[in-house]
Design a protein around this motif. Sequence first.
Motif, PDB file in Angstrom:
ATOM      1  N   SER A  14       0.808  -1.149   0.097  1.00 50.23           N
ATOM      2  CA  SER A  14       0.029  -0.061  -0.003  1.00 50.23           C
ATOM      3  C   SER A  14       0.794   1.186   0.092  1.00 50.23           C
ATOM      4  O   SER A  14       1.687   1.512   0.847  1.00 50.23           O
ATOM      5  CB  SER A  14      -0.839   0.092   1.133  1.00 50.23           C
ATOM      6  N   SER A  15       0.768   2.046  -1.038  1.00 48.08           N
ATOM      7  CA  SER A  15       1.201   3.320  -0.960  1.00 48.08           C
ATOM      8  C   SER A  15       0.457   4.455  -0.625  1.00 48.08           C
ATOM      9  O   SER A  15       0.859   5.499   0.170  1.00 48.08           O
ATOM     10  CB  SER A  15       1.945   3.600  -2.377  1.00 48.08           C
ATOM     11  N   VAL A  16      -0.940   4.272  -1.043  1.00 48.68           N
ATOM     12  CA  VAL A  16      -1.944   5.351  -0.555  1.00 48.68           C
ATOM     13  C   VAL A  16      -2.933   4.676   0.195  1.00 48.68           C
ATOM     14  O   VAL A  16      -3.895   3.936  -0.448  1.00 48.68           O
ATOM     15  CB  VAL A  16      -2.586   6.207  -2.023  1.00 48.68           C
ATOM     16  N   PRO A  17      -2.944   4.596   1.736  1.00 48.59           N
ATOM     17  CA  PRO A  17      -3.799   3.782   2.096  1.00 48.59           C
ATOM     18  C   PRO A  17      -5.064   4.121   2.177  1.00 48.59           C
ATOM     19  O   PRO A  17      -5.566   5.470   2.195  1.00 48.59           O
ATOM     20  CB  PRO A  17      -3.563   3.899   3.824  1.00 48.59           C
ATOM     21  N   PRO A  18      -6.265   3.142   2.124  1.00 49.61           N
ATOM     22  CA  PRO A  18      -7.501   3.467   1.818  1.00 49.61           C
ATOM     23  C   PRO A  18      -7.873   3.975   3.393  1.00 49.61           C
ATOM     24  O   PRO A  18      -7.213   3.623   4.314  1.00 49.61           O
ATOM     25  CB  PRO A  18      -8.245   1.998   1.460  1.00 49.61           C
ATOM     26  N   SER A  19      -9.179   4.374   3.498  1.00 55.26           N
ATOM     27  CA  SER A  19      -9.784   4.633   4.650  1.00 55.26           C
ATOM     28  C   SER A  19     -10.744   3.850   5.202  1.00 55.26           C
ATOM     29  O   SER A  19     -11.099   4.089   6.493  1.00 55.26           O
ATOM     30  CB  SER A  19     -10.493   6.251   4.643  1.00 55.26           C
ATOM     31  N   ASP A  20     -10.806   2.569   4.850  1.00 54.51           N
ATOM     32  CA  ASP A  20     -11.938   1.623   5.393  1.00 54.51           C
ATOM     33  C   ASP A  20     -11.180   0.140   5.247  1.00 54.51           C
ATOM     34  O   ASP A  20     -11.669  -0.789   4.892  1.00 54.51           O
ATOM     35  CB  ASP A  20     -13.092   1.430   4.387  1.00 54.51           C
ATOM     36  N   TYR A  21     -10.204   0.143   6.367  1.00 56.94           N
ATOM     37  CA  TYR A  21      -9.755  -1.014   6.555  1.00 56.94           C
ATOM     38  C   TYR A  21     -10.582  -1.784   7.546  1.00 56.94           C
ATOM     39  O   TYR A  21     -11.201  -1.311   8.462  1.00 56.94           O
ATOM     40  CB  TYR A  21      -8.356  -1.056   7.321  1.00 56.94           C
ATOM     41  N   GLU A  22     -10.316  -3.153   7.495  1.00 62.08           N
ATOM     42  CA  GLU A  22     -11.123  -4.032   8.414  1.00 62.08           C
ATOM     43  C   GLU A  22      -9.983  -4.876   9.111  1.00 62.08           C
ATOM     44  O   GLU A  22      -9.101  -5.430   8.490  1.00 62.08           O
ATOM     45  CB  GLU A  22     -11.817  -5.033   7.918  1.00 62.08           C
ATOM     46  N   TYR A  23      -9.860  -4.674  10.495  1.00 65.05           N
ATOM     47  CA  TYR A  23      -8.666  -5.376  11.127  1.00 65.05           C
ATOM     48  C   TYR A  23      -9.076  -6.617  11.885  1.00 65.05           C
ATOM     49  O   TYR A  23     -10.182  -6.574  12.662  1.00 65.05           O
ATOM     50  CB  TYR A  23      -8.135  -4.119  12.295  1.00 65.05           C
ATOM     51  N   THR A  39      -0.119 -11.903  15.231  1.00 59.34           N
ATOM     52  CA  THR A  39      -0.020 -10.692  14.226  1.00 59.34           C
ATOM     53  C   THR A  39      -1.630 -10.030  14.138  1.00 59.34           C
ATOM     54  O   THR A  39      -2.324 -10.669  14.638  1.00 59.34           O
ATOM     55  CB  THR A  39       0.365 -11.219  12.989  1.00 59.34           C
ATOM     56  N   VAL A  40      -1.531  -8.947  13.327  1.00 59.97           N
ATOM     57  CA  VAL A  40      -2.761  -8.462  13.057  1.00 59.97           C
ATOM     58  C   VAL A  40      -2.785  -8.042  11.569  1.00 59.97           C
ATOM     59  O   VAL A  40      -1.881  -7.899  10.978  1.00 59.97           O
ATOM     60  CB  VAL A  40      -3.008  -6.742  13.723  1.00 59.97           C
ATOM     61  N   VAL A  41      -3.928  -8.596  10.908  1.00 57.17           N
ATOM     62  CA  VAL A  41      -4.071  -8.255   9.672  1.00 57.17           C
ATOM     63  C   VAL A  41      -5.117  -7.319   9.386  1.00 57.17           C
ATOM     64  O   VAL A  41      -5.993  -7.008  10.133  1.00 57.17           O
ATOM     65  CB  VAL A  41      -4.518  -9.761   8.829  1.00 57.17           C
ATOM     66  N   ARG A  42      -5.140  -6.659   8.201  1.00 55.34           N
ATOM     67  CA  ARG A  42      -5.716  -5.600   7.967  1.00 55.34           C
ATOM     68  C   ARG A  42      -6.415  -6.064   6.512  1.00 55.34           C
ATOM     69  O   ARG A  42      -5.671  -6.406   5.620  1.00 55.34           O
ATOM     70  CB  ARG A  42      -5.471  -4.328   7.856  1.00 55.34           C
ATOM     71  N   ASP A  59       9.216  -5.683  11.350  1.00 53.52           N
ATOM     72  CA  ASP A  59       9.610  -4.178  10.791  1.00 53.52           C
ATOM     73  C   ASP A  59       8.676  -3.031  10.500  1.00 53.52           C
ATOM     74  O   ASP A  59       8.857  -2.079  10.262  1.00 53.52           O
ATOM     75  CB  ASP A  59      10.435  -4.220   9.396  1.00 53.52           C
ATOM     76  N   LEU A  60       7.521  -3.341  11.201  1.00 51.01           N
ATOM     77  CA  LEU A  60       6.355  -2.493  11.313  1.00 51.01           C
ATOM     78  C   LEU A  60       5.947  -2.087   9.714  1.00 51.01           C
ATOM     79  O   LEU A  60       5.575  -0.916   9.614  1.00 51.01           O
ATOM     80  CB  LEU A  60       6.554  -1.213  12.129  1.00 51.01           C
ATOM     81  N   GLU A  61       6.087  -2.920   8.948  1.00 52.12           N
ATOM     82  CA  GLU A  61       5.660  -2.923   7.554  1.00 52.12           C
ATOM     83  C   GLU A  61       4.327  -3.752   7.443  1.00 52.12           C
ATOM     84  O   GLU A  61       4.242  -4.802   7.792  1.00 52.12           O
ATOM     85  CB  GLU A  61       6.916  -3.266   6.691  1.00 52.12           C
ATOM     86  N   TRP A  62       3.300  -3.036   6.730  1.00 56.62           N
ATOM     87  CA  TRP A  62       2.106  -3.964   6.333  1.00 56.62           C
ATOM     88  C   TRP A  62       2.618  -4.463   5.015  1.00 56.62           C
ATOM     89  O   TRP A  62       3.024  -4.116   3.912  1.00 56.62           O
ATOM     90  CB  TRP A  62       1.115  -2.854   6.182  1.00 56.62           C
TER      91      TRP A  62
END
Length: 364
Positions: A14-23, A39-42, A59-62
Amino acid sequence: MGELDHTFGLVPVSSVPPSDYEYRAVVNLFYPDVTNPSTVVRVWEFLPGIFLEENLDRDLEWVHAVKPGREVAGRGASERETVRISEEAARRFEAIQALRARTEPEGPRYRYYALLSEFHPAVADPACVGRKWDDGNGYVIEEVYSINCEWVRNWGWSERSECVEIDESAGRRFEEIQAERYRGDLPPGGRFGYAAIARPGSRDEVSSLVRWWTGKHGFRREEDFHPRDSRWREGFTLSNIDAGSFFSDARATEISEKEAERLQGVLVARHRPYFEKEARVYEYFAIIGEGRPVEDPLTVIRVWTPPEGEPVEEQYSEEPGVGWVPSDVRSGVAANAVVRIDERRRYQFGVLQYQRDRRRHNWP
């Protein structure tokens, strides 16, 4: 929400994150607490109709979440559960991952189990030892320490066998027990029988090699030659040929040890190009211009250098299903039209190209 897309590899996306993630928090044997998950997934809609699942790595990367092989669909998947959480809870997990990266050793955490049987009922001398570990995506991977003296994936043993959890030192001790069992069942003086496996009409002189001997219990033991690392590992090729469950036209021809050594070299040479391909390191470049930015370039190329030789350039083909093809694109464009990109951009281009193919060919 639609099907998740798992087809393009483990790369940041993701370079431009959307606003409606589901976590979702992922819990399992190692991380059973939803407030301290594996872990946490979105999940988000990258393109219309294409939903992606990403993990937050250490590494705190999605990064794009890739399911392990189909064999995980059994035991490994059943030990992985996801629980819907809020964005606030997902943000808290970032601090947990950062702390793990600083304080926990690299590599997986293992839990070891002694697998018992009628002939090996004692935990100190088990039939085998298995171990489980978390793969970082929340899947629990199962392995056993095989007669070949290496850890290999083997699913469902905790359901098929009587097993007792043991500590790591006991698990490591079994590696020596297994090695001694293997050495104790080898033929005196290393006198093996050898067979070349071939199929009539094949262009290849030999398809595989087998060696065999009679073990101390009176049964035939077999090992197949593996050209990737030139090791012999337990196999059942001759038994399968005898039972008619191998290729119906496969033939085993007994050969000398000297001939077996020669054919080992033949097999290694034949497979070397495939192994070298797996080890390649690629550099990726976007070709921009004509109003097409780096986010949606005209095409993408990759460059790699063989162990001995000049750099090789390949282009991502516009034809669906073709993949990478030889290219000389860079020589025909201006230097400022060639922009180095990372795996994330390369991945995004693959998704966009797939979408174009769907529209062009009216795929569902």
